[in-house]
Design a protein around this motif. Sequence first.
Motif, short mmCIF file in Angstrom:
data_model
loop_
_atom_site.label_atom_id
_atom_site.label_comp_id
_atom_site.label_asym_id
_atom_site.label_seq_id
_atom_site.Cartn_x
_atom_site.Cartn_y
_atom_site.Cartn_z
N LEU A 77 0.84 -1.20 0.00
CA LEU A 77 0.00 0.00 0.00
C LEU A 77 0.87 1.25 0.00
O LEU A 77 1.96 1.27 0.58
N GLN A 78 0.37 2.31 -0.63
CA GLN A 78 1.12 3.56 -0.61
C GLN A 78 1.29 4.07 0.81
O GLN A 78 2.33 4.62 1.16
N SER A 79 0.28 3.88 1.65
CA SER A 79 0.36 4.33 3.04
C SER A 79 1.51 3.64 3.77
O SER A 79 2.18 4.24 4.63
N GLN A 80 1.77 2.36 3.45
CA GLN A 80 2.87 1.64 4.06
C GLN A 80 4.22 2.24 3.63
O GLN A 80 5.13 2.38 4.45
N LEU A 81 4.30 2.60 2.36
CA LEU A 81 5.55 3.18 1.87
C LEU A 81 5.75 4.60 2.40
O LEU A 81 6.87 4.98 2.74
N ASP A 82 4.67 5.37 2.49
CA ASP A 82 4.78 6.71 3.06
C ASP A 82 5.35 6.65 4.47
O ASP A 82 6.23 7.44 4.83
N LYS A 83 4.85 5.70 5.26
CA LYS A 83 5.31 5.55 6.64
C LYS A 83 6.78 5.12 6.68
O LYS A 83 7.57 5.64 7.48
N ALA A 84 7.13 4.17 5.82
CA ALA A 84 8.52 3.67 5.81
C ALA A 84 9.48 4.75 5.32
O ALA A 84 10.55 4.96 5.92
N PHE A 85 9.13 5.44 4.26
CA PHE A 85 10.02 6.44 3.67
C PHE A 85 10.18 7.66 4.58
O PHE A 85 11.21 8.35 4.51
N GLU A 86 9.19 7.93 5.42
CA GLU A 86 9.26 9.07 6.33
C GLU A 86 10.51 9.01 7.21
O GLU A 86 11.06 10.05 7.60
N GLN A 87 10.99 7.80 7.49
CA GLN A 87 12.15 7.62 8.36
C GLN A 87 13.42 8.26 7.79
O GLN A 87 14.33 8.60 8.54
N VAL A 88 13.48 8.37 6.47
CA VAL A 88 14.72 8.86 5.83
C VAL A 88 14.50 10.23 5.19
O VAL A 88 15.30 10.66 4.35
N LYS A 89 13.47 10.92 5.59
CA LYS A 89 13.14 12.21 4.97
C LYS A 89 14.29 13.22 5.05
O LYS A 89 14.58 13.91 4.07
N PRO A 90 15.00 13.32 6.19
CA PRO A 90 16.11 14.29 6.25
C PRO A 90 17.21 14.01 5.22
O PRO A 90 17.90 14.93 4.79
N ALA A 91 17.36 12.77 4.83
CA ALA A 91 18.42 12.42 3.86
C ALA A 91 17.97 12.63 2.42
O ALA A 91 18.80 12.55 1.51
N MET A 92 16.69 12.88 2.22
CA MET A 92 16.15 12.97 0.87
C MET A 92 15.71 14.39 0.52
O MET A 92 14.72 14.61 -0.17
N GLN A 93 16.49 15.36 1.01
CA GLN A 93 16.27 16.76 0.67
C GLN A 93 17.32 17.18 -0.35
O GLN A 93 18.51 16.90 -0.18
N PHE A 94 16.87 17.86 -1.40
CA PHE A 94 17.76 18.27 -2.48
C PHE A 94 17.68 19.77 -2.64
O PHE A 94 16.59 20.31 -2.91
N GLY A 95 18.80 20.46 -2.46
CA GLY A 95 18.79 21.91 -2.60
C GLY A 95 20.02 22.53 -1.95
O GLY A 95 21.02 21.86 -1.68
N LYS A 96 19.92 23.82 -1.66
CA LYS A 96 21.06 24.58 -1.14
C LYS A 96 21.35 24.25 0.32
O LYS A 96 22.51 24.22 0.74
N VAL A 97 20.30 24.01 1.10
CA VAL A 97 20.47 23.78 2.53
C VAL A 97 21.06 22.40 2.77
O VAL A 97 20.55 21.39 2.26
N LYS A 98 22.10 22.32 3.57
CA LYS A 98 22.73 21.06 3.91
C LYS A 98 22.06 20.46 5.16
O LYS A 98 21.62 21.21 6.02
N PRO A 99 22.02 19.13 5.28
CA PRO A 99 22.52 18.16 4.33
C PRO A 99 21.64 18.08 3.08
O PRO A 99 20.43 18.24 3.16
N ALA A 100 22.27 17.82 1.95
CA ALA A 100 21.58 17.76 0.67
C ALA A 100 21.95 16.45 -0.03
O ALA A 100 23.11 16.03 -0.02
#
Length: 509
Positions: A77-100
Amino acid sequence: MSSLSLLDHEWIPVVYFDGHISKIKPSQLADETISDLAYFRPDFQGAAYQFLIGLLQTTFYPKNNDEWLDYWDEGILQSQLDKAFEQVKPAMQFGKVKPAFMQDFTPLNGKKVPISSLLIEAPGENALKKNTDHFVKRDFVNAICPHCAVMALFTLQTNAPTGGQGHRVSLRGGGPITTLIMPDLNSPIPLWKKLWLNVVPLNDDERPQYYDEMVFPWLNKTITSERPKNLSVFPEQANFCQSFWGMPRRIELDFDNITQGHCDLCGEESSELICQYQTKNYGVQYKNWRHPLSPYRTDSKTGAPIAITGQPGGLSYRDWLGMVTTNDKNQPAQVVNVHDYRDLESTEKYHLWCFGYDFDNMKARCWYEHNFPVYPIFADPDSDIKELIALALEFSNKTLPILRKALASINKQSSSVDIAYWKETEIPFYRFVKKLIEQKDNPNGRSHLLLDWKNTLLKYITQIYDKAAFSDSGQSFKFIDDKDNNQWICCQIKERENLIVSFYKLKLF
């Protein structure tokens, strides 16, 4: 440029079973109506598969094969993946602000280079200085959108070749071959299942305890590798999942000097086109890692694992057995071994999708892809099918030099002989393998099939020789009189006889 969340933003192009294309965020891959990824570059397509497999492997890993099968049968389910992926959200930011994502944690005061240098096929610094960028011209890409920049960055870090002094190769070496288990080419299986086929269960030591720099190296200061310390990162010093997130290159994209227009790669309009980046050498130097999606050989001197890399001419059936089974020289990717023991429907067919770059040092010569069949019988420890196939392959390897020598004797040797040999005998070889498996319980029948394969090769090499030696288009010389012509023909006939005699001296078993 504003920060781009790689988990919340729809940036990955996919194609649906009805044919239309749109972009999704990663958790939407659970949609059963999505057929495949839809990148316009084959290296991006392969890298995107690895990105999503890595995301699943890191956050949504099965604990054992039973749990893997439960998801395979019941769906995700997408809800299962949303919950799992939320754990790594800080590592999955792309842009000027570090960590990127995939960029150095520390601001770099490095050399500024055009954004086109992120692309593996771009001409290097020496080529630009010497004006030798004949085939891939400079200035072919001047600005790219953030969506393409993400995948270009990931593709480079995943495949990184030698890049000059201190510019480190990827975690698997320069230009590793990636092998993915895939369903039958004509099977209407959704994207998520194609990805899930390549996710393996993790044991307690392999599961991430925290989603920090042990998994994502850009979340903290880079472990640099400059002299005299020349530090390396070994598997024991990080988490297993860093296999998917290796960061050998120190890169910082320039988000201050963006422009507006159409992306030179995908053509889409953007107000945040990236034109350049900074880079610095002596990034992470990886040693002794085994990536779960790559086959390996063992270094005969050190015993260290060495990932199989792309070679001129690409892959052929001579490489096949080492990609799908373990032998004295090669070990297949971990995902292949795991697949062999999954209790999937025996009626379903699978193949191995192999791809990667062939590099000459830092120069990309070619991108290669190949599909190899995968047979359940290879997992049977009591079957000798692998040994019989190995005999046939060894005989094929011994036959090629005989053809080369015969052609060279009449001045018809060519660098394309080897490539043509493996390519043009591939379909007959797999027909032989299929029949061999069908005769797995009939020893007499299998011996007959091996002899048939021998005759197939004899027919092939004599046809190639005859075409080169006796066809009108094959004549390389003009003769003064019939006597010279007759002598030349006699010579060709003699060499043909030598070809056949040499062939029959070879032992099949």
